[in-house]
Structure formats: structure tokens, C-alpha cells
Scaffold this motif. Structure first.
Motif, PDB file in Angstrom:
ATOM      1  N   SER B   9       0.820  -1.220   0.000  1.00  0.00           N
ATOM      2  CA  SER B   9       0.000   0.000   0.000  1.00  0.00           C
ATOM      3  C   SER B   9       0.853   1.269   0.000  1.00  0.00           C
ATOM      4  O   SER B   9       0.557   2.229  -0.722  1.00  0.00           O
ATOM      5  N   GLU B  27      -4.705   8.542  -1.738  1.00  0.00           N
ATOM      6  CA  GLU B  27      -5.353   7.545  -0.864  1.00  0.00           C
ATOM      7  C   GLU B  27      -6.529   6.891  -1.584  1.00  0.00           C
ATOM      8  O   GLU B  27      -6.719   5.679  -1.513  1.00  0.00           O
ATOM      9  N   ASP B  28      -7.315   7.721  -2.274  1.00  0.00           N
ATOM     10  CA  ASP B  28      -8.424   7.149  -3.062  1.00  0.00           C
ATOM     11  C   ASP B  28      -7.879   6.204  -4.132  1.00  0.00           C
ATOM     12  O   ASP B  28      -8.457   5.149  -4.402  1.00  0.00           O
ATOM     13  N   VAL B  30      -5.118   4.476  -4.006  1.00  0.00           N
ATOM     14  CA  VAL B  30      -4.683   3.221  -3.369  1.00  0.00           C
ATOM     15  C   VAL B  30      -5.892   2.302  -3.182  1.00  0.00           C
ATOM     16  O   VAL B  30      -5.843   1.097  -3.457  1.00  0.00           O
ATOM     17  N   GLN B  31      -6.986   2.901  -2.741  1.00  0.00           N
ATOM     18  CA  GLN B  31      -8.198   2.111  -2.515  1.00  0.00           C
ATOM     19  C   GLN B  31      -8.695   1.470  -3.823  1.00  0.00           C
ATOM     20  O   GLN B  31      -9.019   0.283  -3.856  1.00  0.00           O
ATOM     21  N   GLU B  32      -8.697   2.281  -4.880  1.00  0.00           N
ATOM     22  CA  GLU B  32      -9.134   1.761  -6.188  1.00  0.00           C
ATOM     23  C   GLU B  32      -8.209   0.627  -6.646  1.00  0.00           C
ATOM     24  O   GLU B  32      -8.674  -0.387  -7.168  1.00  0.00           O
ATOM     25  N   PHE B  34      -6.376  -1.440  -4.838  1.00  0.00           N
ATOM     26  CA  PHE B  34      -6.535  -2.697  -4.095  1.00  0.00           C
ATOM     27  C   PHE B  34      -7.908  -3.341  -4.301  1.00  0.00           C
ATOM     28  O   PHE B  34      -8.038  -4.561  -4.192  1.00  0.00           O
ATOM     29  N   LEU B  35      -8.882  -2.533  -4.649  1.00  0.00           N
ATOM     30  CA  LEU B  35     -10.176  -3.131  -5.033  1.00  0.00           C
ATOM     31  C   LEU B  35      -9.996  -3.937  -6.306  1.00  0.00           C
ATOM     32  O   LEU B  35     -10.517  -5.050  -6.440  1.00  0.00           O
TER      33      LEU B  35
END
Lengths: 178, 173
Positions: B9, B27-28, B30-32, B34-35
Motif C-alpha cells: 500500500s 489515498e483514493d 490506493v483504494q481503487e 486494491f479493489l
């Protein structure tokens, strides 16, 4: 004079990254020894590398932010998985309803068709009766319909027996031509 | 998935920041990423290193993320102007810089970031993957789906362009 950049520049860039084979690397080193312009370029790119390294520390993700992010991600995955599961449930239910309805429709149609066949076999329709009535010579009694595979009623059989000669002669009494 | 997140991450976040995202956007991003990883992990065949595969997913997702942000904002404002940049907090361990040096470094970092921002995506991506992620030309080629020769030539051109942009920015101060 060519406007293209000298090929050694590209090779120098690859050499800086340690991407050249032994022979090419030696050639670049020799070129560097001989050409001050090449040395100046190399210095410039090394400074560029140092400059880019300045971006490293501030680009790190703190452990607190990382765990907050992990929590948000878990939450989102759970929500997405739940949504997919719900959608699957709705679609499965809809498919089951459609299947039952379709099967019911098929069975119903089949049953209706067989009932209609029975009705046709047992009783003439109003249209049949009207046509028979219309075709029948005046003054004669209506004959019961004779359908293939269905035995004629007993009285009609008797009437037929009276009207028809036993030897198969013409019932009108006219002689057949031979 | 948790282990993967712990392992990567921070790297994905760093990549997003160097691609020009603000901390919140990164941060957004990173979230996308890992999704996407969670959805696609079953397709990882193991013919490349897991990190290479993950970089590939990350670069593609971050590109999409950037495009989405650009559509939202219409024009992505240039970030990293010296007066907007937060100061660099961390110094080299055991060699604490003076406040003056820290300030100088922060200003320089902001300038470099601004110059990096100005690069076209195709140059910024190869340069970041090479200089800041330390990847080989072969891995960069795999991540960006490019022949190795193209990677080499792009990195060279990116260096020339970044050096020129930096000089221009220095001159304009």
C-alpha cells in the motif's frame, strides 16, 4: 549536420541505469573519457536523480493513514460483496419465478391442446353441424357424424344395413357398367 | 489480501503521489488499486513477479483515476508550486539537516515536483518507475506493455525534458 541527438546520449542514459551489456558499457566509458559534453550530460542526469530522490520522504504513507485506509478498503469490499450477493439473490429469485411461470404456461398449453383434441373427437362443433345440415338433401334425417376410428351408433348401423344390399349392389338399383 | 495491502500500500501510495496526485487523491487511488487487485488476483498467473503484476494493475488504475479526476475538475491544476508544498519533514537519519537546509530541500522538491507534473504522462510514468521505484527496463516494459527499446528511448527523452523543464522553472523564479 544531423538534427538527431547523438546515439551515445541514449546509451549513456541506459548506462546510468545499469542496463547495458559489458561491451557497450565499456564503449560508453571510453566515450565519457574522451568527450566533455558527454561528461556534462552525465553530471546533469546524476543531479536530476538526486533531485528526484528529494520526493521520496514526503511520498510515504504513515502507518496511521495506512491502517485507516485498510479499514476503509475492508468496509468497501464488504459493501461491494454484499451488493453483489444481494443482486445475485434478486436475479436468482426472478429467474426462478420466470422458470415456474414458463413451465406452468407450457403445461397449461399442452393440457388445453389435449382437451381440445378430446372435444373434437367426441362432438362435432356448431360449424360442422351447420355444414352437414346445409349439405344434407332435403327431407332426409341427419346422419350422425362418422369419424375415423369411431364406430357408428347402433341405429345408424342398422339403417345402413337396411339401405345397402348384401351383395354390394348399387343402392339406387341402377346397373353398373362393366 | 491483508498481507498484500501491508506490503504494497505504501508503495502504491508513493507511486500515486509521484504521478502527481494530492495525498487525498493518492489515498483514493490506493483504494481503487486494491479493489482491482482483490477482483483480479485470481488472474495472476505467476509468470512475472507479484510486484510487477501489482505495479501493472496500479499504473492502469491510477491512469483511469487521473482521467476521472481530470473530467471532474476539467483542468487538473498544477500542484507543487513552491508556496503550496508542505515542507519535507524527514531528513537523513543521523544527519539532521538545519532548518535552512530543510527549507532549501523543500523548495527544491517542490520545483522538481512541479517539473515532473509538467511532463507528459508517457514520460513521467517511465521516469518514476525507473528513478523512484528502481525498476529495470524489462519490468517497466512488462508493466507498461512496451518493448524494452521503447522504454530505453522514453527514459532518455524524459530525462532531457525534465532537465530542460527544471532549468526553465529555476529561471522563472
Amino acid at each position: 549536420m544531423s538534427r538527431r541527438r547523438p546515439d551515445w546520449e541514449r546509451r549513456l542514459s541506459a548506462w546510468l541505469d545499469g542496463e547495458l551489456g559489458e561491451v557497450e558499457a565499456r564503449e560508453v566509458r571510453e566515450h565519457l573519457m574522451a568527450d566533455p559534453e558527454a561528461r556534462a550530460r552525465l553530471r546533469e542526469w546524476q543531479e536530476l536523480r538526486d533531485d528526484l530522490a528529494l520526493l521520496q520522504p514526503e511520498d510515504a504513507l504513515s502507518p496511521e493513514r495506512a491502517s485507516a485506509l485498510a479499514w476503509r478498503l475492508d468496509d468497501r469490499i464488504r459493501r461491494e460483496t454484499g451488493a453483489v450477493r444481494r443482486a445475485l439473490g434478486v436475479w436468482s429469485a426472478a429467474a426462478a419465478v420466470l422458470l415456474v411461470f414458463g413451465l406452468g404456461l407450457l403445461i397449461g398449453l399442452d393440457r388445453r391442446a389435449s382437451l381440445r383434441e378430446d372435444a373434437w373427437a367426441s362432438e362435432p362443433s356448431a360449424v360442422d353441424r351447420a355444414i352437414e345440415e346445409w349439405l344434407r338433401p332435403r327431407g332426409t334425417a341427419p346422419a350422425a357424424p362418422v369419424r375415423p376410428g369411431v364406430a357408428p351408433p347402433a341405429d345408424l348401423g342398422a339403417a345402413a344395413a337396411v339401405g345397402a344390399p348384401a351383395d354390394g349392389a348399387n343402392p339406387r338399383g341402377t346397373e353398373s357398367r362393366r | 489480501m491483508d498481507a498484500l495491502f501491508v506490503e504494497f500500500s505504501s508503495r502504491v501510495y508513493g507511486l500515486a503521489r509521484r504521478f502527481g496526485f494530492t495525498p487525498e487523491e493518492a489515498e483514493d487511488g490506493v483504494q481503487e488499486v486494491f479493489l482491482k487487485v482483490q477482483r483480479k488476483i485470481a488472474t495472476f498467473r505467476g509468470d512475472a513477479a507479484l510486484s510487477t503484476w501489482l505495479y501493472r494493475v496500479a499504473v492502469n488504475v491510477l491512469r483511469d483515476h487521473r482521467r476521472r479526476l481530470q473530467r471532474q475538475k476539467r483542468v487538473l491544476p498544477l500542484r507543487g508550486a513552491p508556496d503550496q508544498e508542505e515542507p519535507v519533514e524527514a531528513g537523513i537519519e543521523g544527519d539532521e539537516p538545519s532548518p535552512g537546509e530543510r527549507m532549501e530541500r523543500a523548495e527544491r522538491a517542490a520545483l522538481v515536483r512541479a517539473a515532473l507534473e509538467r511532463l507528459p504522462d508517457r514520460f513521467r510514468e517511465v521516469l518514476v518507475l525507473r528513478e523512484l521505484e528502481g525498476l529495470s527496463y524489462r519490468d517497466i516494459g512488462r508493466i507498461l506493455d512496451l518493448p524494452q527499446g521503447t522504454v530505453e528511448s522514453r527514459i532518455h527523452r524524459a530525462r532531457l525534458r525534465l532537465a530542460a523543464d527544471l532549468k526553465r522553472l529555476e529561471g522563472s523564479l
